[in-house]
Design an enzyme around this catalytic site. Structure first.
Site, PDB file in Angstrom:
ATOM      1  CD  GLU A 139      -2.870  -1.371   2.284  1.00  0.00           C
ATOM      2  OE1 GLU A 139      -2.760  -0.556   3.218  1.00  0.00           O
ATOM      3  OE2 GLU A 139      -3.676  -2.320   2.297  1.00  0.00           O
ATOM      4  CD  GLU A 185      -4.735  -7.684   0.246  1.00  0.00           C
ATOM      5  OE1 GLU A 185      -5.628  -7.102   0.905  1.00  0.00           O
ATOM      6  OE2 GLU A 185      -3.530  -7.405   0.348  1.00  0.00           O
TER       7      GLU A 185
END
Length: 971
Positions: free
Chosen positions: A747, A848
């Protein structure tokens, strides 16, 4: 050319070297079920700190003394009701042989499955009317059929055995068939535990019934059936090894609960303070606070830590693999005026391993009672279980009116939404082109709206992907001035134009005026009964027009809906053109995707059979069956998940890749500096290797500051650099060559902890060093909201810029990770993001994936949207679900299988797509000795039946490629 090798028969383990002496029975392994005692008084705190005092306030009108036997107070205590939950759980896989001999192994002999389809043994019909196993070529009486049950058994549990068996062959009189357990101990010494024996004949099926229980856990346990004399075939119709799960409940105020004294009617009996003191109060006994229900509530006082609170041990009252629902009514007092209150479960395994399970979280206040609700499930065996309430900051009292824990009720399946008279692709925005001035539009707030014309057509309506492209293009736009708040902008009321559960796509062109000091957030938003919904987000500069893409869906009938455009700083003008909102026709999109998938994921195959007279094979029948698609479909798993047999069974059957949820993250492997913990990751990696699953490494670092453990945040720059180097060397050297992928720094579009501390090059350094330590691993970037247009910080263009910057600094970026925690997905928006990322010529993975919708039919549709887009796009290399089992998901209402193993509509849709993406073909060999078909990439079996009746079985693999794959079949 690829030469097809013949199918290898399952390799028999070397079990024939055992002593042929008569096996003796190990009586020490037989015992009845043991009753576990539950200690409820003076229990030490599970964290190892002092348990805290149990205090009854002086002057209380309590009718029970918690330190003495309950007299009158016992009349108020819950009545113990023996509601023994009697659910029989079968631990034997493929117990009726519907999957052939999968999970079964013949012990030094041969076996096959007979059925009406494949053929019966001399007309012997199955007892159940289905399949049965035939164990043949037996040269010893102990030879039979076995299954490993090591991971499915627990000490102290009684297992009931039921099997239907039969003998076939030269048999003059009935013979014995017996069930046996082979127990391999830690010292490799082997015991054989006799279970039961039954006499059978060759003309009818016999019923074998027995039971067993273990007092110690073996290194390996194998269940098998044996017995008939050598030369006699053993027939097995079905096998069940089941155990009965029981749970004692209590009744309080008409509700079943496993919590004792859940409303404190018997004082604070059965309760204790977790590192603090607890008191019971009657009506008006604690300031002016009154109980929410009943006459009493409890306060946890003198709290010096956030985890201090009220607790009760429930060991023996909860059973593994059953879902429980927790309901508590709470309030806080003193200190904070509002704070989070959490319900948590502390579990200790038989090996001493501790686990904390978060159940629920709710913000409580000091003004009113609020209800805390949640669910939990235990995957593995627990030697001790404690439930407690915690959360408020130190110095704040935690008040509890009640705590109830009961079996979770089965949630009824939602009906599928029914859509009628939907005008797909038709824009519901009135006067979208602004040809009629501001008709239909109004300012939100005190701002001013005017319509202007752009003579240069610097923005355009969405074309091509939009079904509304037949509308005339317009160069009109709305200019919004006099904006004094960020939320001010043009708006339109669309109440009555939306249908429930239908996915709507949002498209618009926006621009910001001069005067902005930096990039400005612009957002298409919806106000639905005063609830804000995001319809698309972009970060805009003053230099050009930007396209906003988004989507939304409503689940409840609203009374008022307003769509508006907002976002730039006060004083900054906002321009809007071509706003469209229209329902998405997913089925039409699916039809197009199927055609694309045929081109991207399939290949022409030519099977050639040289070396024989073509005429002898001409017309021979051939049957092609794909057994496995090679495309990576994986899932997130956690350490406790693999203790659940049903979870493991679904995972092993339906996924070929795995990623660990937390066990490889830095905060898990090194929670305190220098104290390394790789035990969980080692066990999970071993589990994946045993089951033949590839693994992704998630993640080496995590750039978001909140995900960085406190000891790392406290380091200076030099110490932090040393810690990073130690992390890299420790992790990547230990697992070199074992993880196919690594998410190097998670991220980076949303966090900047390491970059802020150590400069811009630290990110590329992490990639360079990771590659040096493990050159075989593909190194990924990984981020969220890249694919759906709902986040101004993570557009595909920003992701591409970040990757190019890393590559310029020497970072060997090998893959692009899209997390895809997505809501109401739109295929065209996803495809557009994938098209943009594909220019980097790197594999793109959905790393994910989860979709969230209360209605499981809608959830299934959402999941299908993303999976079809991913599978059809040539840039996508794999898809990883971020879990599939209820209560072990990142988001609620995103599971495919409920907590107790029932597959919901989303799970069924996933399985149906997996079946759709398998190719099968039947036909005949042509005059040239060839057979042609087109199939998905993956593993296949072929079976040829010659005109003379000879059968030939082989396997082969179809890999990717544009040209036809020519395979030479060696006969």
């Amino acid at each position: 050319m690829l030469v097809v090798s013949s199918v290898n028969k399952p390799r028999l383990r070397n079990r024939c070297r055992r002593d042929r002496m008569r096996r003796w029975l190990s009586a020490g392994c037989l015992s009845g079920p043991r009753r576990r005692s539950v200690r409820t008084h003076d229990r030490p705190d599970p964290t190892g700190t002092s348990g805290g005092s149990v205090v009854e306030p002086r002057g209380s009108n309590s009718t029970a003394d918690p330190q003495s036997s309950v007299s009158t107070g016992s009349q108020r205590m819950e009545m113990a009701v023996d509601l023994q939950v009697s659910q029989q759980k079968n631990i034997i896989l493929n117990h009726e042989f519907s999957e052939g001999l999968n999970y079964w192994h013949p012990n030094c002999c041969h076996a096959y499955v007979a059925s009406e389809v494949s053929g019966l043994l001399d007309g012997v019909r199955a007892n159940s009317g289905g399949n049965y196993a035939v164990v043949t070529k037996r040269t010893e009486s102990w030879q039979g059929l076995e299954q490993d049950i090591t991971e499915k058994i627990t000490i102290g549990v009684r297992y009931n055995v039921l099997a239907y068996v039969r003998a076939f062959g030269d048999l003059q009189e009935p013979c014995g068939v017996q069930a046996t357990l082979k127990l391999e101990n830690q010292d490799s010494f082997i015991n054989y535990l006799f279970v039961e024996r039954v006499l059978v004949a060759k003309d009818h099926w016999g019923k074998l019934e027995g039971s067993f229980s273990l007092t110690s856990m073996p290194k390996r346990a194998v269940f098998f059936l044996e017995g008939p004399p050598s030369g006699v075939d053993l027939l097995i119709d079905s096998v069940t090894v089941s155990y009965e799960e029981k749970s004692t409940r209590f009744v309080t105020n008409g509700a079943e609960t496993i919590i004792r004294n859940s409303h404190f009617d018997a004082g604070i009996h059965n309760w204790s303070g977790r590192g603090c003191k607890i008191h019971r109060h009657e009506f008006g006994g604690y300031g002016k606070i009154c109980p929410f229900s009943g006459k009493f509530f409890v306060s946890a006082t003198e709290r010096s830590q956030s985890w201090n609170g009220i607790q009760q041990e429930i060991t023996g009252q909860v059973q593994r693999k059953l879902a429980y629902e927790v309901t508590s009514v709470v309030q806080i007092s003193g200190g904070a005026s509002s704070a989070d209150v959490r319900a948590t479960l502390w579990v200790q395994a038989p090996n001493g391993r501790e686990e904390y399970i978060g159940i629920a979280k709710m913000q409580a206040s000091d003004k009113e009672w609020v209800q805390l609700r949640g669910k939990f499930l235990l995957n593995g065996v627990a030697s001790k279980v404690v439930i407690f309430l915690e959360g408020p900051p130190p110095g704040t009292d935690l008040l509890v009116d009640s705590l109830v824990v009961k079996r979770a009720a089965e949630v009824p399946s939602s009906p599928p939404p029914h859509f009628e008279n939907v005008l797909y692709g038709v824009n519901i925005i009135k006067n979208s082109t602004l040809n009629d001035g501001l008709n239909g539009w109004s300012p939100l707030g005190s701002c001013t709206l005017r319509v202007y014309t752009d003579p240069d057509h610097l923005f355009r309506l969405v074309a091509g992907n939009s079904p509304a492209h037949d509308q005339p293009l317009s160069n009109h736009y709305i200019l919004t001035t006099n904006r004094t708040e960020t939320w001010m902008g043009p708006s339109q009321t669309i109440t009555g134009k939306l249908k429930l559960h239908l996915t709507y796509r949002v498209a618009a062109w926006v621009r910001v005026g001069s005067g902005a000091t930096g990039p400005q957030n612009v957002n298409v938003a919806l106000n639905i009964d005063n609830q804000w919904i995001n319809g698309g987000h972009i970060e805009a500069n003053t230099d050009r027009w930007y396209e906003v893409k988004g989507s939304f869906r409503i689940e409840k009938q609203p009374s008022k809906v307003v769509v508006y455009v907002q976002g730039p700083s006060p004083g900054v003008d906002l321009m809007l053109g071509g706003l469209q909102i229209f329902p998405v026709d997913r089925k039409a999109r699916f039809k197009n995707l199927k055609e694309i998938t045929e081109k991207v994921r399939k290949r022409d195959v030519v099977l050639k059979l040289p070396g024989l007279n073509s005429a002898s094979l001409h017309g021979a029948s051939i049957k092609i069956r794909q057994t496995q698609n090679s495309f990576p479909f994986g899932s997130c798993i956690n350490k406790t998940n693999i203790e659940n047999e049903e979870f493991v069974d679904f995972f092993v059957k339906n996924f070929n890749w795995a990623v660990f949820g937390n066990e490889l993250k830095w905060y898990h492997t090194e929670p305190q500096q220098g104290k390394l913990n790789y035990k969980d990751a080692d066990e999970m990696l071993d589990f994946c290797q045993r089951h033949g699953k590839e693994t992704r490494g998630h993640c080496i670092f995590w750039e978001v500051e909140d995900a960085v453990q406190p000891w790392i945040r406290s380091l200076n720059s030099h110490e932090l650099m040393m810690a990073i180097q130690n992390r890299l060397k420790s992790l990547l050297s230990r697992y070199k060559g074992k993880f196919r992928h690594y998410d190097v720094n998670n991220e980076m579009l949303h966090g900047s902890f390491y970059q802020d501390k150590l400069g811009e090059d630290i990110r590329a350094y992490m990639f360079r060093e990771s590659h040096q330590l493990d050159p075989s691993a593909i190194l990924f970037v990984n981020d969220y909201n890249v694919e759906d247009g709902c986040d101004s910080k993570s557009t595909p263009e920003m992701y591409i810029h970040q990757i190019l910057d890393l590559q310029e600094r020497g970072a060997p970026v090998g893959g692009i990770g899209i997390q895809a925690h997505i809501s109401h997905p739109v295929g065209e928006i996803i495809c557009d993001a994938l098209d943009k990322l594909a220019i980097l010529d790197l594999p793109v993975w959905f790393t994910e994936l989860d979709v969230s919708a209360v209605n499981e039919h809608v959830r299934a549709d959402d999941l299908e949207v993303v999976l079809r887009e991913a599978y059809a796009h040539p840039a996508v290399g794999g898809v990883m679900l971020w879990g599939f089992w209820e209560l072990f998901m990142f988001r609620d209402n995103s599971h495919l299988v409920d907590a107790e193993g029932k597959i919901n509509e989303a799970g069924k849709r996933y399985l149906a797509l997996k079946q759709e993406w398998l190719s099968h073909a039947d036909g005949h060999i042509d005059a040239h000795g060839e057979f042609k078909f087109r199939g998905y990439h993956g593993t296949y079996t072929l079976e040829i039946t010659t005109p003379s009746g000879k059968k030939i079985s082989q396997s082969f693999v179809v890999d990717g490629g544009d040209s036809p794959l020519v395979l030479i079949v060696k006969l």
